[in-house]
Design a protein around this motif. Sequence first.
Motif, PDB file in Angstrom:
ATOM      1  N   GLY A 225       0.839  -1.240  -0.110  1.00 34.98           N
ATOM      2  CA  GLY A 225      -0.039  -0.098  -0.153  1.00 34.98           C
ATOM      3  C   GLY A 225       0.745   1.291   0.141  1.00 34.98           C
ATOM      4  O   GLY A 225       0.699   2.208  -0.811  1.00 34.98           O
ATOM      5  N   CYS A 226       1.698   1.256   1.086  1.00 38.13           N
ATOM      6  CA  CYS A 226       2.707   2.622   1.167  1.00 38.13           C
ATOM      7  C   CYS A 226       3.787   2.594   0.568  1.00 38.13           C
ATOM      8  O   CYS A 226       4.582   3.383   0.091  1.00 38.13           O
ATOM      9  CB  CYS A 226       2.617   2.926   2.499  1.00 38.13           C
ATOM     10  SG  CYS A 226       3.181   1.849   3.662  1.00 38.13           S
ATOM     11  N   VAL A 230       3.929   2.062   6.742  1.00 37.65           N
ATOM     12  CA  VAL A 230       2.814   2.638   7.333  1.00 37.65           C
ATOM     13  C   VAL A 230       1.472   1.749   7.643  1.00 37.65           C
ATOM     14  O   VAL A 230       0.993   1.459   8.499  1.00 37.65           O
ATOM     15  CB  VAL A 230       2.329   4.001   7.071  1.00 37.65           C
ATOM     16  CG1 VAL A 230       1.088   4.523   7.622  1.00 37.65           C
ATOM     17  CG2 VAL A 230       3.650   4.937   7.264  1.00 37.65           C
ATOM     18  N   CYS A 231       1.299   1.141   6.437  1.00 37.32           N
ATOM     19  CA  CYS A 231       0.055   0.316   5.946  1.00 37.32           C
ATOM     20  C   CYS A 231      -0.360  -0.898   6.681  1.00 37.32           C
ATOM     21  O   CYS A 231      -0.874  -1.853   6.812  1.00 37.32           O
ATOM     22  CB  CYS A 231      -0.480   0.447   4.782  1.00 37.32           C
ATOM     23  SG  CYS A 231       0.640  -0.613   3.703  1.00 37.32           S
ATOM     24  N   ARG A 232       1.163  -1.540   6.683  1.00 37.86           N
ATOM     25  CA  ARG A 232       1.450  -2.952   7.417  1.00 37.86           C
ATOM     26  C   ARG A 232       0.809  -3.991   6.304  1.00 37.86           C
ATOM     27  O   ARG A 232       0.264  -4.958   6.654  1.00 37.86           O
ATOM     28  CB  ARG A 232       0.490  -3.255   8.608  1.00 37.86           C
ATOM     29  CG  ARG A 232       1.146  -2.114   9.654  1.00 37.86           C
ATOM     30  CD  ARG A 232       2.640  -1.721   9.508  1.00 37.86           C
ATOM     31  NE  ARG A 232       3.550  -2.484  10.419  1.00 37.86           N
ATOM     32  CZ  ARG A 232       4.791  -2.416  10.681  1.00 37.86           C
ATOM     33  NH1 ARG A 232       5.233  -1.546   9.674  1.00 37.86           N
ATOM     34  NH2 ARG A 232       5.390  -3.069  11.263  1.00 37.86           N
ATOM     35  N   GLY A 233       0.690  -3.450   5.128  1.00 37.79           N
ATOM     36  CA  GLY A 233      -0.329  -4.469   4.272  1.00 37.79           C
ATOM     37  C   GLY A 233       0.877  -5.591   3.419  1.00 37.79           C
ATOM     38  O   GLY A 233       0.198  -6.597   2.942  1.00 37.79           O
TER      39      GLY A 233
END
Length: 279
Positions: A225-226, A230-233
């Motif tokens: 995602g980022c 930050v997004c932990r995706g």
Amino acid sequence: MKEWVEEDGRVLTCAEVAPGHGCIEVLAPGLAARALPGQFAMARSGTRFLARPLSFFDIDPGRGVVAFLVRAAGEGTRALLCLRPGDGLGLAGPFGNGFPLVSGGTLLLVAGGVGVAPFPPVVRRATAAGTGVRVVLGARTAALLLATAQLRDAGAEVVTCTEDGSGGVRGTVSDALPGVLRDLLAGAPGGCAFACGPPAMLVAVARLCEEAGVPLYVSLEARMGCGFGVCRGCAVPAAAGGYLHVCQDGPVFPARAADLGGVARLWEHAGDGDGGGCA
Ligand SMILES: Cc1cc2nc3c(=O)[nH]c(=O)nc-3n(C[C@H](O)[C@H](O)[C@H](O)COP(=O)(O)OP(=O)(O)OC[C@H]3O[C@@H](n4cnc5c(N)ncnc54)[C@H](O)[C@@H]3O)c2cc1C
Ligand code: FES
């Protein structure tokens, strides 16, 4: 102080290099000055898509140019391959940890398909440090063997493998690897290997390197995602339990750090795009 930059890149060239694959050269002096082999940028074209992670295929600080080798996996990458000279390309990076520098001895690189993308800068840096580089490059057919000229021009010896036998050794990289590893160990004990490609290939390469006692680093993929933590995706299973975040902890990991079988299972049911080019 953050070490990455956001940059409005300017496309210099965007050309098809194989069916469903293209190379995009971008004027982006900020990234070209900072990027290291194995790091990646988040590339965004227009407003319709989230940025997509792409490895640096070329890094030329002198010209202020970076390049990306792109497979048309789905809509986002297809849109990137439809860029024209003069178009803008939003870039952020460089992100992640690149490949370690290996000085002296022999370095073995194993690539499947577009997994070869990060390797030309690795070869240039290694040969400049006096390291011999051998590449085992696999693809389905000869037409999909990517970047062989760039790897050879950078000073690597390249062994190609195709599943249909149309170029090089018939079979997958796992078929060619045992012989190459034997040669590598006979000629220069203490060699090191880097691999990038489909997770199932990484599992097989890790097993062969483990058996041969050759330390291996792998570059992993994840949906991002980022790109900067930050997004932990981008979590993938770690060998020690818990998760690694590919954008921050990687994308390059010692093979033993990741649960590569778990990573392969994550991708097994994800399906795959059908490639394709511009309309
Ligand atoms: C660190 C990193 C570096 C990368 N470097 C490159 C590169 O140099 N060149 C390149 O062509 N690609 C690279 N990729 C993969 C690329 O980012 C994805 O193929 C892309 O995000 C897919 O976006 P899309 O919109 O085209 O496809 P989508 O429509 O989002 O997906 C299309 C298909 O591709 C699959 N897919 C999507 N993302 C990934 C992924 N990350 N890995 C594997 N399969 C995926 C999906 O399961 C789906 O089936 C890299 C990925 C990472 C994490
Ligand atoms: S991509 Fe957002 S945390 Fe890794």
